[in-house]
Write a protein that holds these residues in place. Structure first.
Motif, PDB file in Angstrom:
ATOM      1  N   UNK A 192       7.353  11.356  -6.648  1.00  0.00           N
ATOM      2  CA  UNK A 192       6.033  11.102  -6.094  1.00  0.00           C
ATOM      3  C   UNK A 192       6.114  10.835  -4.595  1.00  0.00           C
ATOM      4  N   UNK A 193       7.086  10.051  -4.195  1.00  0.00           N
ATOM      5  CA  UNK A 193       7.242   9.699  -2.774  1.00  0.00           C
ATOM      6  C   UNK A 193       7.573  10.911  -1.907  1.00  0.00           C
ATOM      7  N   UNK A 194       8.159  11.939  -2.515  1.00  0.00           N
ATOM      8  CA  UNK A 194       8.550  13.126  -1.744  1.00  0.00           C
ATOM      9  C   UNK A 194       7.486  14.216  -1.740  1.00  0.00           C
ATOM     10  N   UNK A 195       6.431  14.045  -2.520  1.00  0.00           N
ATOM     11  CA  UNK A 195       5.415  15.094  -2.587  1.00  0.00           C
ATOM     12  C   UNK A 195       4.694  15.227  -1.245  1.00  0.00           C
ATOM     13  N   UNK A 196       4.490  16.466  -0.788  1.00  0.00           N
ATOM     14  CA  UNK A 196       3.810  16.669   0.497  1.00  0.00           C
ATOM     15  C   UNK A 196       2.411  16.069   0.500  1.00  0.00           C
ATOM     16  N   UNK A 197       2.115  15.309   1.542  1.00  0.00           N
ATOM     17  CA  UNK A 197       0.779  14.787   1.711  1.00  0.00           C
ATOM     18  C   UNK A 197       0.444  13.549   0.916  1.00  0.00           C
ATOM     19  N   UNK A 198       1.390  13.032   0.131  1.00  0.00           N
ATOM     20  CA  UNK A 198       1.102  11.858  -0.696  1.00  0.00           C
ATOM     21  C   UNK A 198       1.506  10.588   0.040  1.00  0.00           C
ATOM     22  N   UNK A 199       0.544   9.676   0.177  1.00  0.00           N
ATOM     23  CA  UNK A 199       0.814   8.356   0.742  1.00  0.00           C
ATOM     24  C   UNK A 199       1.048   7.395  -0.421  1.00  0.00           C
ATOM     25  N   UNK A 200       2.167   6.694  -0.399  1.00  0.00           N
ATOM     26  CA  UNK A 200       2.495   5.735  -1.452  1.00  0.00           C
ATOM     27  C   UNK A 200       2.385   4.335  -0.872  1.00  0.00           C
ATOM     28  N   UNK A 201       1.437   3.568  -1.409  1.00  0.00           N
ATOM     29  CA  UNK A 201       1.169   2.240  -0.877  1.00  0.00           C
ATOM     30  C   UNK A 201       2.280   1.262  -1.263  1.00  0.00           C
ATOM     31  N   UNK A 202       2.444   0.232  -0.421  1.00  0.00           N
ATOM     32  CA  UNK A 202       3.481  -0.781  -0.668  1.00  0.00           C
ATOM     33  C   UNK A 202       3.251  -1.527  -1.977  1.00  0.00           C
ATOM     34  N   UNK A 203       2.012  -1.638  -2.414  1.00  0.00           N
ATOM     35  CA  UNK A 203       1.736  -2.340  -3.664  1.00  0.00           C
ATOM     36  C   UNK A 203       2.447  -1.676  -4.840  1.00  0.00           C
ATOM     37  N   UNK A 204       2.492  -0.351  -4.853  1.00  0.00           N
ATOM     38  CA  UNK A 204       3.196   0.362  -5.917  1.00  0.00           C
ATOM     39  C   UNK A 204       4.701   0.279  -5.709  1.00  0.00           C
ATOM     40  N   UNK A 205       5.130   0.329  -4.483  1.00  0.00           N
ATOM     41  CA  UNK A 205       6.578   0.221  -4.203  1.00  0.00           C
ATOM     42  C   UNK A 205       7.123  -1.116  -4.724  1.00  0.00           C
ATOM     43  N   UNK A 206       6.375  -2.175  -4.508  1.00  0.00           N
ATOM     44  CA  UNK A 206       6.831  -3.489  -4.972  1.00  0.00           C
ATOM     45  C   UNK A 206       6.914  -3.543  -6.493  1.00  0.00           C
ATOM     46  N   UNK A 207       5.940  -2.930  -7.149  1.00  0.00           N
ATOM     47  CA  UNK A 207       5.953  -2.899  -8.617  1.00  0.00           C
ATOM     48  C   UNK A 207       7.187  -2.166  -9.129  1.00  0.00           C
ATOM     49  N   UNK A 208       7.532  -1.067  -8.499  1.00  0.00           N
ATOM     50  CA  UNK A 208       8.662  -0.272  -8.978  1.00  0.00           C
ATOM     51  C   UNK A 208      10.003  -0.980  -8.766  1.00  0.00           C
ATOM     52  N   UNK A 209      10.019  -2.022  -7.968  1.00  0.00           N
ATOM     53  CA  UNK A 209      11.245  -2.802  -7.769  1.00  0.00           C
ATOM     54  C   UNK A 209      11.355  -3.969  -8.748  1.00  0.00           C
ATOM     55  N   UNK A 210      10.311  -4.198  -9.545  1.00  0.00           N
ATOM     56  CA  UNK A 210      10.299  -5.343 -10.451  1.00  0.00           C
ATOM     57  C   UNK A 210      10.911  -4.987 -11.807  1.00  0.00           C
ATOM     58  N   UNK A 211      11.052  -5.993 -12.666  1.00  0.00           N
ATOM     59  CA  UNK A 211      11.687  -5.802 -13.968  1.00  0.00           C
ATOM     60  C   UNK A 211      10.785  -4.998 -14.913  1.00  0.00           C
ATOM     61  N   UNK A 212       9.663  -5.581 -15.291  1.00  0.00           N
ATOM     62  CA  UNK A 212       8.755  -4.931 -16.236  1.00  0.00           C
ATOM     63  C   UNK A 212       7.812  -3.999 -15.471  1.00  0.00           C
TER      64      UNK A 212
END
Length: 419
Positions: free
Chosen positions: A340-360
């Motif tokens: 998803x992060x590499x898709x052209x034109x897609x902005x990935x917000x920090x809120x989702x990035x933080x979730x993906x670093x969590x356990x559940x």
């Protein structure tokens, strides 16, 4: 002799790519053919921060053009005629050979012809719609996977996007996958990319699809092919852009209705995160003038950005039907998140990035997707388009089962806020 002199002067002055049907007078003396995709009507949806999707180190050519423009484009430039490439544009101008591709062609107003699909009728009635994306498998064996997905979701979606050649990787055609979708009495949204078709070929395939019972079509320019060098030359230019595809299909709308009994529902894509934002808004207005009836956005990961973009889009059009479907990513895999992060034109917000670093992270990512979906609905979305990035089936099903009720509540909150 004329060609040699013209080529030398215009290469020095404008970076001319010698298309032989020059439209510099329409583009503020900035050659649009320096776009690696060769786009002649505006930027693609992959433009972020004003940079080129294909070669991020350079500024998007069309962003430069649009910043200098003082008036809206009142017609559409057709794809360049290959017979005129590497010929003298001055000669072609004098003898009129370039007239059709040099001058903008008039838009065709087909607004009085209603689209034939159930999806169109629901959206024009203001019903909240839910669509799902299913990528066409690489081989026919993979259609079993599509069948299993449809067994689970058929009762919970209004239409299914059957994408093809995702990421530029060859796959079964959108129509082959759509046959499985049709078997469940669910409408498909057939996808065509300008990258993959010349005009005549596209219109033949479109008519074939209509004849097979398909009524919804998403017409895209297309992403860069991974095996192609990232450079600017005539060999890299796409046969068409999305606006040209929409225009060609729109000019045949009345014919399709009379001969085939179907007026196809034509859709386009838009990117609320493309900047400068007014250029993104104007680009979507342009596609609608060309004939697009509905819009599907890039993945939405930040509601306030969508809110501002949609506010600009609807300015002066508040009483018109709401026909924009934002894409909501369901992210259940860290590997898929990287995609998803590499898709052209897609902005990935920090809120989702933080979730993906969590356990559940799967459960948290689902709750996050619900928040995004409710947020865009509060601010006017016509529905949501569900994109799966590695989310387990039972969580996808949970999203599809709950999203209509949640959207209903979001719309009520929106009405209460207004009153």
């Amino acid at each position: 002799m004329i060609y040699t002199v013209e080529k030398w002067i215009k290469e020095k002055a404008f970076g001319c790519q010698t298309c032989g049907q020059c439209i510099l007078t329409h583009t503020k003396l900035i050659c649009p053919m320096n776009c690696p995709k060769g786009l002649r009507n505006g930027p693609c949806g992959g433009t972020l921060d004003g940079k080129c999707e294909v070669i991020p180190e350079i500024e998007c050519v069309w962003t430069r053009i649009e910043k200098k423009k003082t008036q809206k484009q009142d017609g559409i430039h057709l794809p360049p005629d290959p017979k005129l490439l590497n010929t003298a544009s001055y000669v072609n101008f004098v003898n009129g050979k370039d007239r059709k591709t040099r001058l903008p062609q008039d838009f065709v107003d087909t607004s009085e012809i209603p689209a034939s699909s159930r999806l169109a009728r629901k959206m024009y009635r203001g019903e909240f719609v839910v669509t799902l994306e299913i990528a066409s498998p690489l081989t026919a064996k993979g259609l079993n996977r599509v069948d299993k997905i449809m067994e689970r979701v058929a009762d919970h979606v209004d239409a299914v996007n059957t994408t093809t050649n995702a990421g530029g990787i060859p796959s079964l055609s959108s129509m082959e996958t759509a046959e499985v979708v049709q078997a469940y009495q669910v409408e498909s949204i057939i996808q065509f990319c300008g990258r993959d078709h010349h005009a005549d070929d596209f219109l033949r395939e479109l008519e074939k699809a209509i004849g097979s019972g398909h009524k919804n079509f998403l017409l895209l320019t297309g992403d860069w092919l991974p095996q192609k060098d990232r450079k600017v030359d005539q060999q890299s230019w796409f046969p068409m852009d999305s606006s040209q595809m929409i225009h060609f299909a729109n000019t045949r709308l009345e014919d399709f209705q009379q001969r085939l009994g179907v007026a196809p529902y034509l859709g386009c894509a838009a990117n609320p995160f493309s900047t400068p934002m007014p250029i993104s808004v104007e680009r979507l207005h342009f596609k609608r003038q060309a004939g697009a009836r509905f819009c599907q956005t890039q993945a939405i990961t930040h509601v306030p950005t969508f809110q501002e973009w949609y506010k600009q889009l609807r300015a002066g059009r508040e009483n018109e039907p709401k026909l924009t479907i934002p894409s909501i990513p369901l992210v259940g895999s860290r590997r898929a998140f990287e995609v998803l992060c590499r898709l052209p034109g897609v902005y990935v917000d920090e809120s989702l990035r933080r979730i993906m670093e969590s356990e559940d992270f799967q459960r948290k990512a689902l709750d996050w997707a619900f928040e995004i979906a409710e947020g865009v609905t509060e601010h006017g979305a016509a529905g949501v388009h569900t994109m799966n990035f590695g989310m387990p089936p039972h969580l996808i099903d949970e999203f599809l089962l709950q999203i209509r009720d949640r959207a209903r509540q979001a719309r009520l909150r929106s009405l209460n806020t207004v009153t």
